[in-house]
Design an enzyme around this catalytic site. Structure first.
Site, PDB file in Angstrom:
ATOM      1  N   ASP A 166      -6.379 -66.070 -41.367  1.00 50.66           N
ATOM      2  CA  ASP A 166      -6.822 -64.917 -40.589  1.00 50.66           C
ATOM      3  C   ASP A 166      -5.714 -64.397 -39.691  1.00 50.66           C
ATOM      4  OD1 ASP A 166      -8.265 -62.974 -39.347  1.00 50.66           O
ATOM      5  OD2 ASP A 166      -9.389 -64.326 -38.057  1.00 50.66           O
ATOM      6  N   ASP A 364      -4.914 -56.484 -41.611  1.00 52.41           N
ATOM      7  CA  ASP A 364      -5.808 -57.606 -41.336  1.00 52.41           C
ATOM      8  C   ASP A 364      -6.210 -58.289 -42.632  1.00 52.41           C
ATOM      9  OD1 ASP A 364      -7.504 -59.288 -39.777  1.00 52.41           O
ATOM     10  OD2 ASP A 364      -9.213 -58.054 -40.348  1.00 52.41           O
TER      11      ASP A 364
END
Length: 484
Positions: A166, A364
């Site tokens: 992440d 992201d």
């Protein structure tokens, strides 16, 4: 008369040559205006994602641990990277149900990122109002972050752990014995009592003080990560050895040892924080760079997550920008979009990061579908629709409002879509990265979505099959196709 006839013949010959050359050029360079979408292959991959995953023995065999030490930031190393469905079988009755579950997770993910920014804004404006700061938030992720897993070893002796990667989070954590509450994961739950290198951190340790809201219990530092959908993990902040396959190990890495972990993190042993904050994995190991290439989420292939490796020479690069209010997110200089080789009319201010920390666009790994401010999305969608009149339209699906019925086609040319970065460099996306199947019957949708938030996000659907390189030393990000 003869000279006139000769001149006319010469003119016709030259015109024919120029016309032929023009047609040949258009044929040889179709990527500027069109991309070929392999409909049959996309549907086949969709169906294969519902088949049984690799068994745990096969996954574990791909990581070979040794005792070499990654002692400085010049060492490069690599770990295996998998899509969620490779590690855990997709437990859905059909592909449409799988897609809808992904989109539900994705919506929670995007809400979490925006909540994170709003929380920091309130924190700066009302530092003395404890009710605004009552929940420590050290990560902006949701359950949707578990779309791609990297394989590591934790502890001594090392135990295999698949961690969700992440870039929108800093703290790394794993589920820990004893569990007051633990969700189901693929690997055995980490047992700190079995590791000779496990060490709890004191409340005065620098890593503990680096938490947004550090807390203490019986002299041991406590962490908590909260999520937009109500999920969370909490436990002890500790150090232990982390191994990277045959590439080496890092001792005394600060990680969360989660004893209470509630939510649907789906098979992962925990999470690897790749953000830009002080507690993130790249920051702790003093990495000068890292990169990943996300395999197609519907395939069983793997790729790699690399650290301290060079950016491919053919990468499209742009500047990385920091938000003064949050170190975690990777903001990029996107100046516009293109469809069919033509720029989409979007005001440049749409993608600019404001002085107050609002707006901008981030890369992201945890968000699936690229979110664009409503004005930008509408312009992009309308430009695509106007050039895709050859595609039979279909009803919208979930957050997608532009869909097509391609059930009668094996392949089709679709308008190209490009990301235009500051300086005019353009990244042409593969067709499968923006026109994706939402069922196994041939319904495909345009995989972008609008958002009312000021923050725009380049999601992982658009990143599939592209090596994304974060040059931390020079504050650059690069995109290179076909480098998985």
């Amino acid at each position: 008369m003869a000279s006139v006839k000769l001149s006319l013949l010469t003119f016709l010959a030259l015109f024919s040559l120029l016309l032929h050359s023009s047609l040949q050029t258009r044929t040889l360079n179709p990527s500027k205006t069109y991309q070929l979408l392999d409909v049959s292959d996309s549907i086949q991959r969709a169906l294969s994602s519902l088949s049984e995953t690799q068994d745990q023995e096969t996954l574990s065999s791909s990581i070979s641990l040794d005792s070499s030490l990654v002692s400085n930031n010049s060492s490069s190393f690599s770990v295996p990277l998998y899509s969620r469905e490779t590690v855990k079988h997709a437990d859905h009755q059909d592909y449409k149900a799988l897609v809808l579950s992904r989109l539900a997770r994705d919506a929670a993910r995007v809400d979490s990122l925006n909540q994170r920014l709003r929380f920091l804004s309130r924190q700066q404006q009302f530092e003395t109002q404890q009710d605004d700061l009552s929940t420590p938030v050290v990560s902006g992720i949701s359950q949707g972050s578990g779309e791609y897993f990297a394989q590591f070893g934790i502890g001594t002796p090392s135990k295999t752990a698949h961690l969700a990667i992440d870039t929108g989070s800093d703290i790394s954590w794993v589920q820990c014995q004893p569990c007051s509450e633990c969700y189901s994961q693929t690997d055995p739950i980490y047992d700190p009592s079995a590791s000779s290198t496990y060490q709890p951190l004191t409340c005065s340790a620098p890593a503990c003080q680096a938490l947004d809201q550090p807390s203490c219990s019986a002299g041991t530092c406590q962490y908590q990560v909260s999520y937009g959908d109500g999920s969370f993990t909490t436990g002890d902040l500790v150090t232990d050895t982390v191994s990277f396959g045959s590439s080496g190990t890092v001792p005394k890495l600060a990680i969360g040892c989660g004893h209470d972990n509630e939510g649907l993190f789906v098979a992962s042993a925990g999470l690897l924080g790749l953000g830009g904050g002080a507690l993130s994995f790249p920051s702790q190991i003093k990495a000068t760079s890292f990169s990943y290439c996300l395999p197609d989420r519907d395939s069983k292939t793997s790729s790699t997550l690399d650290f301290n490796s060079a950016t491919p020479g053919d990468s499209i690069t742009t500047q990385l920008t920091k938000n003064s209010r949050i170190d975690t997110f990777y903001y990029v200089g996107l100046s516009g979009l293109s469809v069919g080789g033509k720029p989409v009319q979007i005001p440049p201010s749409v993608f600019q990061l404001g002085a107050s920390g609002g707006g901008g666009i981030i890369v992201d790994s945890g968000t699936a579908v690229t979110r664009l401010q409503s004005e930008a999305y509408t312009a992009l969608r309308d430009a695509f629709r106007s050039q895709a009149t050859n595609l039979p339209s279909a009803a919208g699906e979930s957050l997608f409002d532009t869909c097509y019925d391609l059930s009668s086609m094996k392949s089709v040319q679709v308008p190209s879509v490009g990301l235009v970065f500051a300086g005019g460099k353009s990244l042409a996306l593969p067709a499968k990265n923006y026109l994706i199947p939402v069922d196994s019957n041939g319904k495909f949708c345009f995989a972008f979505a609008g958002t009312k938030s000021a923050l725009s996000i380049i999601g992982n659907v658009q990143q599939q099959g592209i090596r994304v390189s974060y040059d931390l030393a020079n504050s650059l990000v690069g995109f290179s196709r076909d480098k998985c």
